[in-house]
Design a protein around this motif. Structure first.
Motif, PDB file in Angstrom:
ATOM      1  N   GLN A 178       0.853  -1.186   0.000  1.00  0.00           N
ATOM      2  CA  GLN A 178       0.000   0.000   0.000  1.00  0.00           C
ATOM      3  C   GLN A 178       0.888   1.235   0.000  1.00  0.00           C
ATOM      4  O   GLN A 178       2.116   1.116  -0.007  1.00  0.00           O
ATOM      5  N   TYR A 179       0.238   2.406  -0.010  1.00  0.00           N
ATOM      6  CA  TYR A 179       0.976   3.675   0.011  1.00  0.00           C
ATOM      7  C   TYR A 179       0.618   4.490   1.250  1.00  0.00           C
ATOM      8  O   TYR A 179       0.360   5.692   1.165  1.00  0.00           O
ATOM      9  N   ASN A 180       0.618   3.857   2.420  1.00  0.00           N
ATOM     10  CA  ASN A 180       0.290   4.581   3.653  1.00  0.00           C
ATOM     11  C   ASN A 180       1.309   5.664   3.973  1.00  0.00           C
ATOM     12  O   ASN A 180       0.988   6.626   4.675  1.00  0.00           O
ATOM     13  N   SER A 181       2.529   5.511   3.481  1.00  0.00           N
ATOM     14  CA  SER A 181       3.557   6.514   3.763  1.00  0.00           C
ATOM     15  C   SER A 181       3.202   7.875   3.171  1.00  0.00           C
ATOM     16  O   SER A 181       3.696   8.904   3.640  1.00  0.00           O
ATOM     17  N   VAL A 182       2.326   7.886   2.153  1.00  0.00           N
ATOM     18  CA  VAL A 182       1.917   9.165   1.559  1.00  0.00           C
ATOM     19  C   VAL A 182       0.984   9.910   2.512  1.00  0.00           C
ATOM     20  O   VAL A 182       1.239  11.063   2.885  1.00  0.00           O
ATOM     21  N   SER A 183      -0.112   9.258   2.917  1.00  0.00           N
ATOM     22  CA  SER A 183      -1.071   9.933   3.801  1.00  0.00           C
ATOM     23  C   SER A 183      -0.455  10.221   5.171  1.00  0.00           C
ATOM     24  O   SER A 183      -0.625  11.316   5.718  1.00  0.00           O
ATOM     25  N   LEU A 184       0.274   9.248   5.723  1.00  0.00           N
ATOM     26  CA  LEU A 184       0.909   9.470   7.023  1.00  0.00           C
ATOM     27  C   LEU A 184       2.012  10.519   6.929  1.00  0.00           C
ATOM     28  O   LEU A 184       2.197  11.321   7.849  1.00  0.00           O
ATOM     29  N   GLY A 185       2.727  10.513   5.817  1.00  0.00           N
ATOM     30  CA  GLY A 185       3.769  11.512   5.617  1.00  0.00           C
ATOM     31  C   GLY A 185       3.200  12.917   5.509  1.00  0.00           C
ATOM     32  O   GLY A 185       3.733  13.865   6.111  1.00  0.00           O
ATOM     33  N   LEU A 186       2.100  13.073   4.778  1.00  0.00           N
ATOM     34  CA  LEU A 186       1.460  14.385   4.668  1.00  0.00           C
ATOM     35  C   LEU A 186       0.915  14.837   6.021  1.00  0.00           C
ATOM     36  O   LEU A 186       1.009  16.014   6.380  1.00  0.00           O
ATOM     37  N   ALA A 187       0.347  13.889   6.785  1.00  0.00           N
ATOM     38  CA  ALA A 187      -0.126  14.228   8.130  1.00  0.00           C
ATOM     39  C   ALA A 187       1.042  14.657   9.019  1.00  0.00           C
ATOM     40  O   ALA A 187       0.911  15.597   9.821  1.00  0.00           O
ATOM     41  N   LEU A 188       2.176  13.985   8.861  1.00  0.00           N
ATOM     42  CA  LEU A 188       3.367  14.339   9.641  1.00  0.00           C
ATOM     43  C   LEU A 188       3.880  15.724   9.254  1.00  0.00           C
ATOM     44  O   LEU A 188       4.333  16.489  10.114  1.00  0.00           O
ATOM     45  N   TRP A 189       3.796  16.064   7.964  1.00  0.00           N
ATOM     46  CA  TRP A 189       4.134  17.426   7.543  1.00  0.00           C
ATOM     47  C   TRP A 189       3.195  18.433   8.208  1.00  0.00           C
ATOM     48  O   TRP A 189       3.602  19.544   8.571  1.00  0.00           O
ATOM     49  N   GLY A 190       1.905  18.032   8.362  1.00  0.00           N
ATOM     50  CA  GLY A 190       0.964  18.892   9.065  1.00  0.00           C
ATOM     51  C   GLY A 190       1.353  19.095  10.514  1.00  0.00           C
ATOM     52  O   GLY A 190       1.316  20.219  11.040  1.00  0.00           O
ATOM     53  N   VAL A 191       1.739  18.016  11.192  1.00  0.00           N
ATOM     54  CA  VAL A 191       2.203  18.104  12.583  1.00  0.00           C
ATOM     55  C   VAL A 191       3.439  18.996  12.666  1.00  0.00           C
ATOM     56  O   VAL A 191       3.557  19.845  13.564  1.00  0.00           O
ATOM     57  N   LEU A 192       4.346  18.820  11.731  1.00  0.00           N
ATOM     58  CA  LEU A 192       5.581  19.612  11.697  1.00  0.00           C
ATOM     59  C   LEU A 192       5.256  21.095  11.534  1.00  0.00           C
ATOM     60  O   LEU A 192       5.830  21.950  12.221  1.00  0.00           O
ATOM     61  N   GLY A 193       4.315  21.398  10.631  1.00  0.00           N
ATOM     62  CA  GLY A 193       3.924  22.796  10.420  1.00  0.00           C
ATOM     63  C   GLY A 193       3.373  23.427  11.679  1.00  0.00           C
ATOM     64  O   GLY A 193       3.761  24.542  12.061  1.00  0.00           O
ATOM     65  N   LEU A 194       2.486  22.705  12.361  1.00  0.00           N
ATOM     66  CA  LEU A 194       1.899  23.250  13.589  1.00  0.00           C
ATOM     67  C   LEU A 194       2.944  23.379  14.694  1.00  0.00           C
ATOM     68  O   LEU A 194       2.948  24.354  15.455  1.00  0.00           O
ATOM     69  N   GLY A 195       3.835  22.394  14.776  1.00  0.00           N
ATOM     70  CA  GLY A 195       4.865  22.432  15.811  1.00  0.00           C
ATOM     71  C   GLY A 195       5.834  23.582  15.644  1.00  0.00           C
ATOM     72  O   GLY A 195       6.355  24.120  16.618  1.00  0.00           O
TER      73      GLY A 195
ATOM     74  N   THR B  27      -4.755  18.722   5.131  1.00  0.00           N
ATOM     75  CA  THR B  27      -5.878  18.637   4.191  1.00  0.00           C
ATOM     76  C   THR B  27      -5.528  17.744   3.013  1.00  0.00           C
ATOM     77  O   THR B  27      -6.369  16.963   2.533  1.00  0.00           O
ATOM     78  N   LEU B  28      -4.301  17.834   2.549  1.00  0.00           N
ATOM     79  CA  LEU B  28      -3.854  16.948   1.466  1.00  0.00           C
ATOM     80  C   LEU B  28      -3.865  15.488   1.914  1.00  0.00           C
ATOM     81  O   LEU B  28      -4.271  14.605   1.161  1.00  0.00           O
ATOM     82  N   SER B  29      -3.445  15.243   3.152  1.00  0.00           N
ATOM     83  CA  SER B  29      -3.462  13.859   3.651  1.00  0.00           C
ATOM     84  C   SER B  29      -4.888  13.332   3.738  1.00  0.00           C
ATOM     85  O   SER B  29      -5.154  12.177   3.426  1.00  0.00           O
ATOM     86  N   LEU B  30      -5.823  14.188   4.133  1.00  0.00           N
ATOM     87  CA  LEU B  30      -7.234  13.806   4.224  1.00  0.00           C
ATOM     88  C   LEU B  30      -7.821  13.537   2.843  1.00  0.00           C
ATOM     89  O   LEU B  30      -8.707  12.688   2.691  1.00  0.00           O
ATOM     90  N   ASN B  31      -7.299  14.234   1.842  1.00  0.00           N
ATOM     91  CA  ASN B  31      -7.760  14.012   0.472  1.00  0.00           C
ATOM     92  C   ASN B  31      -7.033  12.866  -0.211  1.00  0.00           C
ATOM     93  O   ASN B  31      -7.340  12.544  -1.361  1.00  0.00           O
ATOM     94  N   TYR B  32      -6.053  12.286   0.481  1.00  0.00           N
ATOM     95  CA  TYR B  32      -5.403  11.080  -0.037  1.00  0.00           C
ATOM     96  C   TYR B  32      -6.055   9.828   0.548  1.00  0.00           C
ATOM     97  O   TYR B  32      -6.313   8.860  -0.175  1.00  0.00           O
ATOM     98  N   LYS B  33      -6.305   9.851   1.861  1.00  0.00           N
ATOM     99  CA  LYS B  33      -7.004   8.735   2.514  1.00  0.00           C
ATOM    100  C   LYS B  33      -7.999   9.285   3.523  1.00  0.00           C
ATOM    101  O   LYS B  33      -7.613  10.036   4.425  1.00  0.00           O
ATOM    102  N   GLN B  34      -9.255   8.888   3.367  1.00  0.00           N
ATOM    103  CA  GLN B  34     -10.306   9.401   4.239  1.00  0.00           C
ATOM    104  C   GLN B  34     -10.114   8.989   5.690  1.00  0.00           C
ATOM    105  O   GLN B  34     -10.641   9.623   6.606  1.00  0.00           O
TER     106      GLN B  34
END
Length: 505
Positions: free
Chosen positions: A165-182, A194-201
């Motif tokens: 699978q390609y979970n590293s894409v959605s999890l990676g985008l979510a991690l970029w989101g965490v990084l941005g907020l941090g 938002t991009l991660s949410l639009n990759y995997k619901q």
């Protein structure tokens, strides 16, 4: 310079582990007629390349939705289209309409494995590196050790590079989101999530903490001043990102409606296979699918999920610190996994992400949970022929992480943050909570090892063919339920550190 040399070694070790796992089998290898997730990803490339965009989510003679029809948001489809264009350049037979169904070859396997590795290199690994270097406490050595443990987490390796699978894409985008907020880049972090949410619901598991953290931060800055301006910027960014992702489907309401129907498959039922959540475990005693209608199941799961996530989310809303945000990510995603509707066993990777972010703060508890997440997917790994990679990566992660992060040495009540438990167990003042936790970890690890061996060595009785998968899922469920209680207690126990007490970054 020395730091980046160590980081480079960690990345090379992570890539080596991924490539080593990728040499193994994959989901549905050589098993017609539907094969498995490997064929699903290849089929989506075939569909997105050969059919016009308005046919991607609709059933037709060229797009049989019963044969791995697209059931993820548009960004997944665009990613499949990108991979399809590369595949077409290498070998047109890989994406030929109809004729490529069930296509398998060593060259195609190499290509598909390389696409997963590329996604890791471009999205997940850079985010993990930056998180460990800039948002983790401690020395350079400690940060690098945390990075290595994240990159060697066996659950993600086995699912993406083994099962496929390609979970590293959605999890990676979510991690970029965490990084941005941090780092205080709230608008960019919102866009990444938002991009991660639009990759995997399934990234909805993480959505409530993002929302509560940002709203709480805006409220602290004043909803009639700077906070309102920040809230408007975030709202516009999120809306525009959604609009761009869904643009081809917005012209016709039927298109958007069909995509939503496909990505939220209510008709599929409460759970599938032997997933380690409450509903599958409860099903051992009460056949809940037969007792309740689908609508009742949906309402019940929604109510329990809401009750489970509300305390953590309200706490974060009232006190939007980065430490509270990480704990809320953990509690929200785990509550969704345990109680929500139609959960897959692979969805445990969603709470595994915040657990990875807590490796530096609560090493023993994070390692324990991450081991349990990998163990919970054991029936899937046995089915896919991934038992050897499962054993090697799990043992390597267990020994490396406990050694590098000194997990068994950092076991005092203070370091395990058991003050909340001490207050709850005031009637047992003599109980050594740290010693109890440590021995529970040892017993749990032995139990998981024994069940892993039994899954291969023991033949179940003919009238109970699913005995071992059911025992594995029930055992993992108990681990997860205990983890959810623990992290909720920790979240309500007060601030963690100087960095964790910052209300804005």
């Amino acid at each position: 310079m020395e730091t980046w040399s160590l980081v480079s070694i960690c990345i090379l070790l992570g890539l080596t582990a991924r490539w080593g796992v990728s040499l193994s089998s994959y989901s549905g290898a050589g098993i017609p007629p539907k094969f498995g997730d490997y064929e699903a990803q290849r089929h989506w490339q075939e569909v997105t390349y050969n059919l016009p965009i308005h046919e991607w989510y609709f059933n037709s003679t060229d797009n049989d939705l019963n044969y791995w029809g697209l059931d993820y948001p548009p960004l997944t489809a665009y990613h499949s289209l990108l991979c399809a264009h590369v595949a077409k350049l290498i070998n047109p037979e890989w994406v030929e309409l109809h004729k490529s169904r069930g296509y398998e070859s060593s060259a195609h396997k190499l290509f598909m494995r390389a696409t997963v590795l590329a996604a890791d290199l471009l999205i997940f690994i850079p985010a993990a590196v930056l998180y460990c270097l800039y948002l983790s406490d401690g020395s350079t050595k400690k940060k690098v050790c945390t990075l290595l443990c994240i990159l060697l987490y066996p659950g993600l390796l086995l699912i993406d590079n083994g099962h496929f699978q390609y979970n590293s894409v959605s999890l990676g985008l979510a991690l970029w989101g965490v990084l941005g907020l941090g780092l205080g880049w709230d608008v960019l972090g919102s866009m990444a999530f938002t991009l991660s949410l639009n990759y995997k619901q399934m990234e909805l598991y993480h959505a409530l903490p993002f929302f509560c953290y940002l709203l709480g931060k805006c409220a602290n800055q004043g909803l009639m001043g700077r906070g309102l301006f920040l809230l408007l910027r975030i709202a516009v960014t999120v809306s525009m990102t959604f609009a761009l992702c869904w643009l081809p489907f917005l012209a016709d309401p039927r298109q958007a409606s069909q995509v939503v129907t496909r990505i939220f498959p209510v008709a599929r039922g409460l759970f599938e296979d032997k997933v380690a959540n409450m509903w599958c475990s409860l099903n051992i005693l009460i056949k809940i699918k037969t007792v309740l209608s689908t609508d009742s199941q949906l309402c019940l799961s929604f109510a329990l999920t809401l009750l489970a996530v509300l305390p953590s989310s309200i706490k974060l809303l009232m006190k939007p610190t980065f430490w509270q945000f990480k704990l809320a990510l953990m509690n929200s995603s785990l509550a969704f996994f345990l109680f929500s509707f139609h959960v897959h066993e692979k969805s445990i990777l969603l709470p595994a992400l915040p657990a990875c972010l807590l490796l530096n703060d609560l090493p023993l508890m994070a390692i324990w949970f991450l081991q349990a997440t990998t163990f919970s997917m054991l029936p899937l790994f046995v089915k896919d022929g991934l038992l050897l990679p499962y054993a090697v990566t799990s043992l390597a992660f267990l020994f490396l992480s406990t050694y590098l992060l000194s997990a068994l040495e950092r076991c005092s009540e203070e370091e395990l943050r058991l003050a909340g438990y001490r207050r709850l167990l005031v009637c047992l003042p003599a109980l050594d909570l740290a010693w109890t936790v440590k021995w529970k970890f040892y017993i749990s690890t032995v139990a998981m090892a024994c069940l892993s061996i039994a899954s291969v060595a023991v033949v179940p009785p003919p009238h109970l063919p699913d005995l071992l998968p059911v025992v594995v899922s029930a055992c993992a469920f108990l681990h997860f339920l205990g983890t959810l209680i623990y992290f909720n207690v920790v979240q309500f126990s007060g601030p963690h550190s100087r960095k964790g007490q910052k209300k804005t970054n």
